[in-house]
Design a protein around this motif. Structure first.
Motif, PDB file in Angstrom:
ATOM      1  N   VAL A  14       0.861  -1.180   0.000  1.00 28.41           N
ATOM      2  CA  VAL A  14       0.000   0.000   0.000  1.00 28.41           C
ATOM      3  C   VAL A  14       0.899   1.233   0.000  1.00 28.41           C
ATOM      4  O   VAL A  14       1.802   1.345   0.831  1.00 28.41           O
ATOM      5  CB  VAL A  14      -0.947   0.025   1.217  1.00 28.41           C
ATOM      6  N   ILE A  15       0.648   2.123  -0.929  1.00 29.70           N
ATOM      7  CA  ILE A  15       1.471   3.323  -1.092  1.00 29.70           C
ATOM      8  C   ILE A  15       0.586   4.556  -0.977  1.00 29.70           C
ATOM      9  O   ILE A  15      -0.440   4.662  -1.653  1.00 29.70           O
ATOM     10  CB  ILE A  15       2.175   3.322  -2.468  1.00 29.70           C
ATOM     11  N   LEU A  16       0.990   5.467  -0.110  1.00 30.74           N
ATOM     12  CA  LEU A  16       0.320   6.765   0.015  1.00 30.74           C
ATOM     13  C   LEU A  16       1.202   7.819  -0.621  1.00 30.74           C
ATOM     14  O   LEU A  16       2.389   7.922  -0.310  1.00 30.74           O
ATOM     15  CB  LEU A  16       0.106   7.103   1.491  1.00 30.74           C
ATOM     16  N   GLU A  41      -0.382  -7.551  -5.165  1.00 35.62           N
ATOM     17  CA  GLU A  41      -1.288  -6.404  -5.259  1.00 35.62           C
ATOM     18  C   GLU A  41      -0.575  -5.134  -4.810  1.00 35.62           C
ATOM     19  O   GLU A  41       0.093  -5.109  -3.779  1.00 35.62           O
ATOM     20  CB  GLU A  41      -2.516  -6.655  -4.386  1.00 35.62           C
ATOM     21  N   VAL A  42      -0.722  -4.076  -5.597  1.00 33.18           N
ATOM     22  CA  VAL A  42      -0.182  -2.762  -5.260  1.00 33.18           C
ATOM     23  C   VAL A  42      -1.344  -1.784  -5.216  1.00 33.18           C
ATOM     24  O   VAL A  42      -1.970  -1.502  -6.255  1.00 33.18           O
ATOM     25  CB  VAL A  42       0.884  -2.294  -6.268  1.00 33.18           C
ATOM     26  N   ILE A  43      -1.633  -1.276  -4.045  1.00 35.39           N
ATOM     27  CA  ILE A  43      -2.726  -0.317  -3.855  1.00 35.39           C
ATOM     28  C   ILE A  43      -2.115   1.069  -3.731  1.00 35.39           C
ATOM     29  O   ILE A  43      -1.312   1.325  -2.836  1.00 35.39           O
ATOM     30  CB  ILE A  43      -3.547  -0.651  -2.594  1.00 35.39           C
ATOM     31  N   LEU A  82      -4.944  -1.346   4.611  1.00 31.27           N
ATOM     32  CA  LEU A  82      -3.894  -1.146   5.606  1.00 31.27           C
ATOM     33  C   LEU A  82      -3.809  -2.314   6.575  1.00 31.27           C
ATOM     34  O   LEU A  82      -2.734  -2.642   7.080  1.00 31.27           O
ATOM     35  CB  LEU A  82      -4.137   0.153   6.377  1.00 31.27           C
ATOM     36  N   GLU A  83      -4.924  -2.962   6.821  1.00 27.98           N
ATOM     37  CA  GLU A  83      -4.950  -4.068   7.782  1.00 27.98           C
ATOM     38  C   GLU A  83      -4.257  -5.314   7.269  1.00 27.98           C
ATOM     39  O   GLU A  83      -3.797  -6.142   8.071  1.00 27.98           O
ATOM     40  CB  GLU A  83      -6.401  -4.399   8.148  1.00 27.98           C
ATOM     41  N   ASP A  84      -4.173  -5.494   5.928  1.00 28.09           N
ATOM     42  CA  ASP A  84      -3.591  -6.735   5.430  1.00 28.09           C
ATOM     43  C   ASP A  84      -2.452  -6.520   4.439  1.00 28.09           C
ATOM     44  O   ASP A  84      -2.160  -7.375   3.610  1.00 28.09           O
ATOM     45  CB  ASP A  84      -4.671  -7.632   4.800  1.00 28.09           C
ATOM     46  N   CYS A  85      -1.770  -5.355   4.542  1.00 31.67           N
ATOM     47  CA  CYS A  85      -0.629  -5.143   3.658  1.00 31.67           C
ATOM     48  C   CYS A  85       0.649  -5.628   4.320  1.00 31.67           C
ATOM     49  O   CYS A  85       0.764  -5.661   5.546  1.00 31.67           O
ATOM     50  CB  CYS A  85      -0.508  -3.678   3.250  1.00 31.67           C
ATOM     51  N   VAL A 111       0.429   5.284   8.732  1.00 27.59           N
ATOM     52  CA  VAL A 111       1.634   4.532   9.077  1.00 27.59           C
ATOM     53  C   VAL A 111       1.442   3.776  10.387  1.00 27.59           C
ATOM     54  O   VAL A 111       1.877   2.617  10.524  1.00 27.59           O
ATOM     55  CB  VAL A 111       2.872   5.449   9.140  1.00 27.59           C
ATOM     56  N   GLN A 112       0.771   4.380  11.361  1.00 28.97           N
ATOM     57  CA  GLN A 112       0.541   3.693  12.628  1.00 28.97           C
ATOM     58  C   GLN A 112      -0.412   2.514  12.438  1.00 28.97           C
ATOM     59  O   GLN A 112      -0.207   1.443  13.034  1.00 28.97           O
ATOM     60  CB  GLN A 112      -0.026   4.660  13.669  1.00 28.97           C
ATOM     61  N   GLU A 113      -1.430   2.702  11.606  1.00 28.42           N
ATOM     62  CA  GLU A 113      -2.371   1.610  11.354  1.00 28.42           C
ATOM     63  C   GLU A 113      -1.669   0.431  10.697  1.00 28.42           C
ATOM     64  O   GLU A 113      -1.867  -0.730  11.079  1.00 28.42           O
ATOM     65  CB  GLU A 113      -3.518   2.101  10.472  1.00 28.42           C
TER      66      GLU A 113
END
Length: 236
Positions: free
Chosen positions: A12-14, A89-91, A168-171, A190-192
Motif C-alpha cells: 500500500v502506497i500513500l 497487489e499494489v494499492i 492497511l490491515e492486510d498489507c 503509518v501507525q495503522e
C-alpha cells in the motif's frame, strides 16, 4: 505469474504533494505558488466556499489549468510500472487531486477527490468538470446552481476510508511518498499499517512530521529515490 501473485505481499502506497512537485505542481508550503496567494481557510474549506464561491472556483480553475499542462515524472511512471509488474497487489492511495498517476498508467484511490470532478452540493450528483467552473453553473441532474469542485476540503471526510482501512490491515509493506505527515487521517496510516504488522518506509525530500513512525527512511527527490525503490522491489 498467477501463482506468484497469490504469494507476494500486498503493498500500500500513500502519495502526497511532494511526488507532483517535480512536475511543476506546488505544495502548500511553496513560495510564490497558487497556495501562497490564498489562505487555506478561504479556498479549501466549506465555510470559505459559502463566503465566496467565485473565489474558490477561480482558485480551482487555475489549479485545473495548471494540472492539465503538467506531465508525470519518473516517480509516477515508476509506481505505474510497479503496479503492472509486481507479482502481488499494489494499492496506490493519493492525497493529490491531479491526474498524474493515471496519466502515467497507474490506478489510484483519490481520497481527497479530483480536479476533473464536479459535485452538486444540493443533490450529490457528480460529473466531469469542465475546464472552467462558475458559481451559477446548474447541476445537470437537479438544475440547482450549487456546483462545486469534487474536492475534499479541510473539515470534510475523505473518500474511500473503509476501503483504505481494509488495505492497511492486510498489507505487507506500507510506503508514504512526498507526504508532510500533517494532514489527518492520512498521517495516521503509518501507525495503522505498523500495528497490523507491515514494514513501513518513508520516501521524502525531507523529514516529515511522522518520520519517527516509519521503520525505514529514504531521503531525496522523488524522481530519483522512487524508481530506485521500485527496482529493488521488482528484483528481490
Amino acid at each position: 505469474m498467477a501463482a506468484q501473485r497469490d504469494t507476494a505481499g500486498k503493498i500500500v502506497i500513500l502519495t502526497g504533494a511532494g511526488i507532483s512537485a517535480e512536475s511543476g505542481l506546488g505544495t502548500f508550503r511553496d513560495e510564490g505558488g497558487l497556495w501562497a496567494q490564498h489562505r487555506i481557510e478561504d479556498v479549501a474549506t466549506p465555510e470559505g466556499f459559502a463566503r465566496n464561491p467565485r473565489l474558490v472556483h477561480d482558485f480551482y480553475n487555475a489549479r485545473r489549468a495548471q494540472a492539465a499542462e503538467a506531465a508525470p515524472n519518473a516517480a509516477h511512471t515508476a509506481l505505474a510500472r510497479l503496479q503492472a509488474d509486481y507479482p502481488g497487489e499494489v494499492i496506490l492511495v493519493t492525497q493529490n487531486v491531479d491526474g498524474l498517476h493515471e496519466m502515467a498508467g497507474a490506478r489510484a484511490i483519490h481520497m481527497h477527490g479530483a480536479l476533473e470532478g464536479a459535485l452538486c452540493a444540493a443533490c450529490g450528483a457528480r460529473w466531469q468538470a469542465p475546464p472552467v467552473m462558475c458559481p451559477d453553473d446548474p447541476c445537470p441532474k437537479c438544475t440547482r446552481p450549487a456546483t462545486r469542485p469534487d474536492i475534499v476540503w479541510f473539515g470534510e471526510m475523505p473518500y474511500f476510508m473503509d476501503e483504505i482501512a481494509a488495505h492497511l490491515e492486510d498489507c505487507e509493506t506500507f510506503a508514504a511518498i512526498g507526504t508532510s505527515g500533517q494532514v489527518y487521517p492520512a498521517a495516521g496510516f503509518v501507525q495503522e499499517a505498523a500495528y497490523a504488522g507491515a514494514h513501513t518506509v518513508e520516501l521524502n525530500l525531507n523529514d516529515s512530521d511522522t518520520s519517527r513512525s516509519f521503520a525505514e527512511h529514504r531521503v531525496g527527490p522523488a524522481s530519483r529515490i522512487v524508481p530506485q525503490w521500485v527496482d529493488e522491489l521488482l528484483t528481490r
